[in-house]
Design an enzyme around this catalytic site. Structure first.
Site, PDB file in Angstrom:
ATOM      1  N   TYR A 140      40.057  65.379  61.729  1.00  0.00           N
ATOM      2  CA  TYR A 140      39.455  64.906  60.476  1.00  0.00           C
ATOM      3  C   TYR A 140      40.412  65.047  59.293  1.00  0.00           C
ATOM      4  O   TYR A 140      39.991  65.112  58.149  1.00  0.00           O
ATOM      5  CB  TYR A 140      38.162  65.677  60.176  1.00  0.00           C
ATOM      6  N   LYS A 149      42.385  72.901  73.877  1.00  0.00           N
ATOM      7  CA  LYS A 149      42.730  72.055  75.027  1.00  0.00           C
ATOM      8  C   LYS A 149      44.245  72.135  75.188  1.00  0.00           C
ATOM      9  O   LYS A 149      44.969  71.119  75.189  1.00  0.00           O
ATOM     10  CB  LYS A 149      42.242  70.616  74.760  1.00  0.00           C
ATOM     11  N   ASP A 177      36.497  71.851  77.570  1.00  0.00           N
ATOM     12  CA  ASP A 177      35.602  71.268  78.589  1.00  0.00           C
ATOM     13  C   ASP A 177      34.902  72.378  79.378  1.00  0.00           C
ATOM     14  O   ASP A 177      33.715  72.261  79.719  1.00  0.00           O
ATOM     15  CB  ASP A 177      36.347  70.300  79.513  1.00  0.00           C
ATOM     16  N   ASP A 195      32.610  70.463  65.870  1.00  0.00           N
ATOM     17  CA  ASP A 195      31.543  69.531  65.500  1.00  0.00           C
ATOM     18  C   ASP A 195      30.712  69.183  66.736  1.00  0.00           C
ATOM     19  O   ASP A 195      29.472  69.227  66.728  1.00  0.00           O
ATOM     20  CB  ASP A 195      32.188  68.275  64.900  1.00  0.00           C
ATOM     21  N   ASP A 200      26.653  70.653  67.932  1.00  0.00           N
ATOM     22  CA  ASP A 200      25.493  69.782  68.187  1.00  0.00           C
ATOM     23  C   ASP A 200      24.932  70.043  69.580  1.00  0.00           C
ATOM     24  O   ASP A 200      23.709  70.050  69.791  1.00  0.00           O
ATOM     25  CB  ASP A 200      25.893  68.310  68.073  1.00  0.00           C
TER      26      ASP A 200
END
Ligand code: GGG
Length: 325
Positions: free
Chosen positions: A118, A161, A192, A216, A220
């Site tokens: 972002y 990652k 993951d 983010d 959620d």
């Protein structure tokens, strides 16, 4: 204390007005300064936010924010991202605590909030778009420091990652260095694998630190484990400024119907009070929310039959009752 209040769009209006009812019940000396930004303003004026709005924000101690609908404008740059970058709100704190559903789940996601995917570094070509993932040593260090300041005996999970992305190797290595320096118990895990473990064994997590997009998405996902986004509060923290907001968006499909769960906004208010140093009042809001939910006074997303305003009134009444004893 002076707070800029942004209702925003859709259910932002209902949940902010519900949270302000709860604030009223605490009778604190807080000046509320309403600021209109978002899709509604964009439709009316062609701009979702102006320099004057930023000036008002600067004249306040912090922002209490509802939710914003993204205008259908290809050149639109997220208002939230702009505010986070302008005030350098680098730490996004998202507590995930079961209150009924997922009772034993209790961890916090600390998300780097100003860089990563972002960072806004994008190049648009006719047949390709390059979005640059910027990870810096300074950005990684300060978010790791913030996470370590919340550890207090908890195990820190550093999420990355790094097997694929060099930017994640820097993030991971800096986080490990900071955790070691503070003698914090840590582990590191691929994003993951974290997604997988969150579904199978969410109780194992205590404190997570990760990069912007991963945080983010994982937050959620984690919200779904404890009854949904209607319960998830957040704080966006910088050196000397902050913005508090429910994690959820503006949900235009249910806006204006009294269906929105105000708890995320009310718990964001509690985070704001804590940031102001009003720990007792913050705890009082938390306790009142717990009692109201335990009493079955909930909006339909949690199986109840109460409206947004009724849940907020019940929380305010629970605070007033406690204060009277
Ligand atoms: N409370 C979070 C929220 O409003 N999310 C919606 C969102 O991210 N909108 C993008 C933007 O326009 O800033």
């Amino acid at each position: 204390m002076k707070v800029a209040v942004v209702e925003g769009d859709g259910i932002g209006k209902e949940v902010v007005s519900a949270a302000l009812k709860v604030l009223d019940a605490l009778s604190l000396d807080i000046e509320e300064v309403p600021v209109e930004i978002g899709y509604g303003k964009w439709k009316r004026t062609g701009k979702a936010i102006t320099e004057d709005d930023f000036d008002i924000f600067e004249s306040c101690d912090c922002i209490f924010f509802g939710a914003i609908t993204t205008p259908p404008d290809p050149d639109y740059k997220s208002v939230l991202v702009r505010i986070r970058q302008k005030f350098d709100l680098y730490a996004n704190i998202r507590p995930i605590k079961g209150m009924g559903v997922g009772e034993n789940i209790d961890f916090t996601i600390v998300r780097e909030n100003t860089e990563g995917m972002y960072s806004g570094v994008e190049q648009v070509f006719p047949d390709a778009v390059h979005s640059t993932r910027v990870i810096t040593r300074r950005g990684s260090e300060r978010i790791a420091e913030y996470a370590c300041s919340l550890a207090r005996g908890k195990r820190l999970t550093i999420v990355h990652k790094a097997n694929i992305l060099k930017s994640c190797r820097l993030f991971r290595d800096v986080c490990i260095g900071v955790a070691d320096r503070h003698k914090i118990l840590w582990e590191d895990m691929l994003v993951d694998a974290v997604a997988h473990r969150l579904v199978l064994d969410p109780e194992r997590f205590e404190l997570i630190v990760t990069t912007n997009l991963f945080g983010d998405i994982l937050s959620d996902m984690a919200a779904a484990l404890i009854g949904g986004l209607g319960l998830c509060a957040s704080a966006n923290i910088g050196e000397d400024y902050a913005l508090f907001e429910p994690v959820h968006g503006s949900a235009p499909d249910i806006a204006g119907k009294g269906l929105a769960n105000p708890v995320a906004a009310i718990l964001s208010l509690a985070m704001m009070l804590k940031w102001f140093g009003r720990v007792e009042e913050s705890d009082a809001v938390h306790d009142a929310v717990s009692r109201v939910l335990a009493g079955g006074i909930t909006t339909p997303d949690l199986g109840g039959r109460y409206s947004t305003a009724e849940v907020a009134e019940a929380v305010a009444a629970a605070i007033e009752k406690e204060q009277a004893t």
